[in-house]
Design an enzyme around this catalytic site. Structure first.
Site, short mmCIF file in Angstrom:
data_model
loop_
_atom_site.label_atom_id
_atom_site.label_comp_id
_atom_site.label_asym_id
_atom_site.label_seq_id
_atom_site.Cartn_x
_atom_site.Cartn_y
_atom_site.Cartn_z
N HIS A 101 0.84 -1.19 0.00
CA HIS A 101 0.00 0.00 0.00
C HIS A 101 0.88 1.24 0.00
CE1 HIS A 101 -2.13 3.24 2.43
NE2 HIS A 101 -2.82 3.16 1.31
N SER A 102 0.61 2.19 -0.90
CA SER A 102 1.27 3.49 -0.92
C SER A 102 2.79 3.32 -1.00
CB SER A 102 0.84 4.28 0.31
OG SER A 102 1.18 5.64 0.21
N MET A 103 3.54 3.76 0.01
CA MET A 103 4.99 3.59 -0.02
C MET A 103 5.36 2.11 -0.14
SD MET A 103 7.92 4.78 2.73
CE MET A 103 7.72 3.34 3.82
#
Length: 287
Positions: A101-103
């Protein structure tokens, strides 16, 4: 919501990381990677909805209950790829999938692009490429980072007199989240101190990057992906409104699904987690 996981600490050659383990020991191997300033609780709703997978949900270095980098160390995003690879080595996984998720999605892409022989599949949630910088801005960015590093010694973390105040702060933070999501992240991310609570995260995580990949560098990692990739974008997330991302995706052989919700759609509520799980079940090999 099920919290059926095992809390473990992983002693790697260079550091010690904490993680939540979900699923049977002989399940499909998956390493789950959270976003910036989050922790393993990011997958508290989603992981139980993916039965049959052996999910190792990490606390990245400097996050949650994992060790911080040593004095003088930094948190370059590519350094996380080494951490993840060492986790796979510890479990004896020559091939594994990544759920990011995300980073965590960005780290997943960097590792899969660099070492395609190790990564089976990529399941990405509202993340794809790191923030980039071009050569002409490099001296300025390095200067900003150095000045911020010098100033860090004179700063202190916020202290919240009550747990709920920290929850409210997290609700308003980067990638704003629901109250329930903020509570889950705060339960793992806070520690008691005189006067209340503060975050466990390493303060150096908030420093500006001294060096960024160029756009060409970042796109090269995406173009180098050889494994199947499925990307879930949130309608109110961080990718959906970026025309450059849409243009990049048009030329790539990856599955893309757009779902209602914000950047943390997999954690904000049960309905969002169910939608994300439905997108990834068959893709990740859930029986």
């Amino acid at each position: 919501m099920s919290l059926n996981f095992e809390e473990v600490r992983l002693s790697l050659p260079h550091t010690e990381l904490a993680a939540h383990l979900y699923g049977p020991e002989n399940g499909v191997p998956v390493i789950a990677l959270h976003g910036w300033l989050d922790n393993a609780a990011s997958f508290a709703r989603l992981a139980p909805k993916l039965p049959g997978l052996r999910i190792v949900a990490l606390d990245f270095a400097g996050h949650g209950h994992s060790d911080h980098r040593p004095p003088g160390g930094s948190y370059a995003i590519w350094d996380y790829t080494h951490d993840v690879l060492q986790v796979a080595e510890q479990f004896g996984w020559q091939r594994f999938s990544l759920l990011g998720h995300s980073m965590g999605a960005i780290v997943s892409v960097l590792l899969a692009g660099a070492m395609p022989e190790r990564v089976e599949r990529l399941a990405l949630i509202d993340g794809l490429m790191p923030y980039t910088g071009e050569p002409d801005t490099a001296p300025q960015k390095l200067g900003e980072a150095l000045r911020a590093h010098l100033a860090l010694a004179g700063k202190s973390k916020p202290v919240y007199a009550e747990f709920d105040r920290a929850v409210q702060a997290r609700m308003r933070g980067v990638g704003a989240v629901s109250r329930e999501a903020a509570e889950l992240l705060a339960q793992r991310g806070l520690m008691p101190v005189p006067g209340g609570y503060t975050w466990r995260t390493d303060s150096r995580l908030t420093l500006p990057s001294p060096l960024r990949l160029t756009r060409a560098h970042a796109e090269a990692f995406v173009q180098a992906l050889q494994c199947p990739v499925k990307l879930v974008m949130a309608e109110q997330g961080m990718l959906h409104a970026q025309p450059s991302i849409a243009a990049l995706l048009e030329g790539l052989p990856m599955e893309v699904a757009t779902l209602p919700g914000g950047h943390h759609l997999h954690l904000d509520d049960e309905a969002g987690a169910e939608l994300v799980a439905d997108c990834f079940k068959a893709f990740l090999g859930v029986p």
